[in-house]
Design a protein around this motif. Structure first.
Motif, short mmCIF file in Angstrom:
data_model
loop_
_atom_site.label_atom_id
_atom_site.label_comp_id
_atom_site.label_asym_id
_atom_site.label_seq_id
_atom_site.Cartn_x
_atom_site.Cartn_y
_atom_site.Cartn_z
N THR A 113 8.72 12.36 5.23
CA THR A 113 8.05 13.66 5.22
C THR A 113 8.71 14.55 4.19
O THR A 113 9.94 14.67 4.16
N LEU A 114 7.91 15.17 3.37
CA LEU A 114 8.43 16.01 2.30
C LEU A 114 7.88 17.43 2.46
O LEU A 114 6.69 17.61 2.76
N SER A 115 8.75 18.42 2.25
CA SER A 115 8.26 19.79 2.17
C SER A 115 7.51 19.93 0.85
O SER A 115 7.60 19.06 -0.03
N SER A 116 6.82 21.05 0.67
CA SER A 116 6.10 21.22 -0.60
C SER A 116 7.09 21.23 -1.76
O SER A 116 6.81 20.67 -2.83
N VAL A 161 0.87 -1.18 0.00
CA VAL A 161 0.00 0.00 0.00
C VAL A 161 0.91 1.23 0.00
O VAL A 161 1.86 1.29 0.78
N LEU A 162 0.62 2.17 -0.89
CA LEU A 162 1.40 3.42 -0.93
C LEU A 162 0.41 4.57 -0.87
O LEU A 162 -0.56 4.60 -1.63
N ASN A 163 0.65 5.50 0.03
CA ASN A 163 -0.32 6.57 0.22
C ASN A 163 0.37 7.92 0.37
O ASN A 163 1.44 8.02 0.98
N ASP A 214 3.53 19.99 5.37
CA ASP A 214 4.37 19.00 4.72
C ASP A 214 3.51 17.88 4.14
O ASP A 214 2.31 17.82 4.37
N VAL A 215 4.15 17.03 3.38
CA VAL A 215 3.49 15.89 2.73
C VAL A 215 4.11 14.62 3.31
O VAL A 215 5.33 14.55 3.49
N LEU A 236 9.81 15.53 -6.27
CA LEU A 236 9.47 14.11 -6.45
C LEU A 236 8.45 13.95 -7.58
O LEU A 236 8.60 13.09 -8.45
N ALA A 237 7.44 14.81 -7.56
CA ALA A 237 6.39 14.72 -8.59
C ALA A 237 7.00 14.94 -9.98
O ALA A 237 6.66 14.24 -10.93
N THR A 238 7.90 15.91 -10.07
CA THR A 238 8.54 16.19 -11.36
C THR A 238 9.34 14.99 -11.84
O THR A 238 9.26 14.58 -13.00
#
Lengths: 101, 602
Positions: free
Chosen positions: A68-71, A33-35, A45-46, A77-79
């Motif tokens: 935990t990721l900052s915006s 599971v990945l969320n 944060d994400v 990461l999304a890029t």
């Protein structure tokens, strides 16, 4: 057996991925599971969380991992994910072209 | 000292808290009526999330993606108790208003769901019809107020209180008092999260207090030479969010006359100290985790009640048998039982709690014809008809309707509970009720019942929200996904050996991602092992409790059988799982009150 750590419902990002865990001297595969999660209140944060099905793992105890990721980090990461996905798509398109020739 | 609700709302941290601060509680009724008169599209699109959240306070949940403009409507019936007239009205409302664009293949055009908290749920409700539905329900004393939302929910307990020949305290007057006091009460309108209360007065533990935020449990307290009857108080139980807790004993004995004061104190304490900054952490169970029972007791004493709280009395938990997995007593109310007055109450099995609207009406008329003054909905999604005279009992049991809703059903048709699932719910990831019906029928037709087993509890929940209480069943099924033959298919995590009773126990999770079509085979194999290996009349729950993890994992394997599952594909992605064209793009929603698609800007 231990219960899952992460909840799984229709809002979970992925409830069925193929995962693996590797350590010194062991590698095991298990469904995962990945969320992606943010706090409901003024999120700053994400959280990216991952859990492999514990019934399929002998080498590690039941657990979930979180980062935990900052915006800005989340966007990085999304890029990278998008660029990687684009590369897959390009490869597939090239393959398609090849077949058509 | 009681702190006013306004005091704690000064932070307004979460989005939902901000919405609730702008409008909540009784006033939502006016907005509902306005939207009803102007139609679904009068709800501004950018305000829908806020309004749908607020509507919950009046018992309305907007249905899931693909079913826009339709609502689930929940009617709260304290302790599941109703009159035949009220039941008839529910059936009539369901028949008239709870119809959608497509029928359900198992249950037809219109039906009512009896829930695990003794309420009633109707689906496909158009907002235009809400005022008429409210009028009809309220004309017979029913209400949807606070059936959902962040407030006092429907109070649960044994519906046969006062009639049960086997009870400690008749809690019906107490529950009526609580219901009247805390429904529509401004002081408790806006709590940090839902507040679930159980009041148990019987020896069976039928209130299932252990899984509620607040539980009054039967107890006896010796005070000098006097033996006082009343309740011990437990707080902070609940199953949701992958964080199940049994309610914890706060060492308080409560006489019946003090129940309202203690209930007001504890719900006030929750209102003022519950976490409004994180809804995931808002339930009472997390406050009890943080504080411990001792602090809950001391804050209750110091700030919320003005008399000295006695320490706990002696409880009666060793007698509990409701959903307790005991071999020596049924775990439900299905069957014929003698009342205190010599009449009988008859518990009827309603598979997965769903009854066709016409059957609801027929049952209400039947109850009325036999002079019953009490219908009861149980936490096992079944229904009870009370007050059947001794001389009428045989005739009542011969009524044709009782062939479908039997007081003596096959064990596999008796103990099953299922939540709403992907049919309507936006959280679920699997189809539930129709599948559980098919499981039960297949088990009945193909699997030998282990000797002595009369009720076998399978709880099927569509996700980890736990609405079907999956952790407290003989067999727990919780929706998941897996891959089979290359395709993603609906599946279940499987738990074993949970239940309530004197020593409640959550299920051990044994299998993960069993494809839905292999679950019946797994259960068949499991029961075969149980029958072969158990000692004497050992209950299934005891059989599981006596084995360690690896032994439990080795009990059985999933297996394909003659069972066929029509819902294996991803029903979450359909607009309605049973539609002929179930693609999301084929959805007619949003629709007008005649189920015709509304014109959109697209």
């Amino acid at each position: 057996m231990a219960d899952r750590i992460l909840k799984a419902n229709a809002f979970t990002t992925f409830d069925l991925l193929e995962g693996s865990v590797e350590g010194h001297g062991f590698t095991e595969k298990a469904p995962a599971v990945l969320n992606v999660r943010t706090a409901r209140r003024d999120p700053d944060d994400v959280t990216l969380e991952l859990e492999l099905d514990n019934v399929d793992l002998d080498s590690v105890p039941p657990h979930a991992d979180r980062v935990t990721l900052s915006s800005a980090e989340a966007r990085t990461l999304a890029t990278e994910l998008r660029e990687a996905a684009d590369r897959i798509d390009e490869t597939n398109r090239a393959g398609d072209d090849g077949e058509r020739v | 000292m009681v702190i006013g609700a306004a005091h704690v709302l000064s932070h307004m941290p979460t989005k939902v808290e901000r919405w609730k601060d702008e409008a909540y509680g009784m006033e939502i009724r006016d907005h509902l009526e306005r939207f009803a008169s102007e139609g679904f599209q009068s709800i501004p699109e950018d305000e829908r999330d806020a309004w749908f959240e607020r509507f919950k306070w009046w018992g309305l949940y907007h249905q899931r993606k693909g079913q826009e403009s339709y609502f689930m409507l929940r009617v709260g019936t304290p302790m599941g108790r109703m009159t035949p007239e009220q039941l008839r009205t529910v059936g009539e409302v369901a028949r008239e208003y709870a119809t959608g664009p497509v029928d359900n293949p198992e249950f037809g055009e219109a039906y009512a769901d009896f829930t695990t908290r003794q309420s009633i749920q109707l689906h496909w409700i158009d907002i235009e019809d809400v005022p008429a539905v409210f009028d009809e329900l309220e004309s017979v004393g029913l209400s949807t107020m606070q059936a959902c939302g962040d407030s006092w929910r429907n109070i649960v307990g044994s519906p046969v209180a006062g009639r049960d020949a086997d009870e400690h305290v008749d809690v019906w007057p107490i529950v009526q008092n609580l219901h009247d006091r805390f429904k529509g009460n401004d002081l408790y309108t806006n709590l940090p999260r839902k507040w679930k209360v159980a009041v148990t007065g019987d020896y069976r533990g039928a209130g299932q207090g252990d899984i509620n935020d607040l539980a009054f449990e039967p107890a006896v307290k010796e005070v000098g030479d006097e033996s006082a009857e009343g309740f011990n108080v437990r707080v902070g139980g609940g199953l949701a969010r992958k964080e199940p807790r049994f309610a914890r004993d706060i060492d308080v004995f409560c006489r019946p006359e003090n129940v309202p004061a203690v209930a007001a104190g504890l719900s006030g304490l929750f209102r003022d100290y519950g976490d409004r900054e994180d809804r995931f952490n808002a339930r009472m169970k997390f406050l009890v985790d943080e504080w411990g029972p001792e602090k809950v007791r001391s804050v209750l004493q110091e700030e919320y009640v003005d008399y000295e709280l006695p320490t706990a009395g002696e409880d009666l938990r060793d007698e509990y048998d409701y959903n307790a997995g005991r071999a020596d007593a049924p775990g439900d109310y299905v069957g014929v039982y003698e009342q205190r007055d010599g009449q009988h109450f008859v518990g009827l099995s309603v598979l997965v709690g769903r009854m066709a609207a016409e059957d609801v009406i027929e049952l209400a008329d039947l109850a009325d014809a036999y002079g019953s003054e009490m219908i009861g909905l149980t936490q096992r999604q079944n229904v009870i008809v009370g007050d059947i005279a001794d001389e009428d009992l045989s005739a009542f049991l011969e009524e044709p309707l009782l062939e479908e809703y039997s007081p003596d059903p096959h064990p596999f048709m008796r103990g099953s509970i299922a939540c709403t699932g992907t049919e309507y719910c936006s959280l679920s990831i699997v189809e539930t009720k129709n599948r559980m019906v098919r499981y039960a029928r297949w088990l009945r037709d193909n699997v030998a019942v282990p000797e002595g087993v009369e009720d076998f509890h399978i709880h099927l929940s569509g996700c980890t929200a736990s609405c079907a209480q999956p952790q407290i069943a003989d067999i727990s099924l919780r929706g998941m996904k897996t891959r089979k033959d290359g395709d993603a298919v609906e599946a279940f995590d499987v738990g074993l050996g949970g239940g309530l009773g004197e020593n409640p126990r959550f299920a051990d999770w044994i299998e993960m991602r069993v494809p839905a079509d292999e679950v019946p085979g797994y259960i068949a194999n499991l029961l075969e092992t149980y029958e072969a290996e158990r000692e004497d009349s050992e209950s299934f729950r005891s059989f599981v409790a006596g084995r360690d993890e690896s032994e439990l994992a080795d009990l059985a394997d999933p297996e394909e059988t003659s069972y066929e599952d029509p819902y294996l594909a991803n029903t979450k992605m359909t607009w309605y799982p049973y539609a002929e064209d179930d693609a999301m793009s084929a959805s007619p929603a949003p629709t007008d009150s005649n189920d015709e698609p509304l014109a959109t800007d697209d």
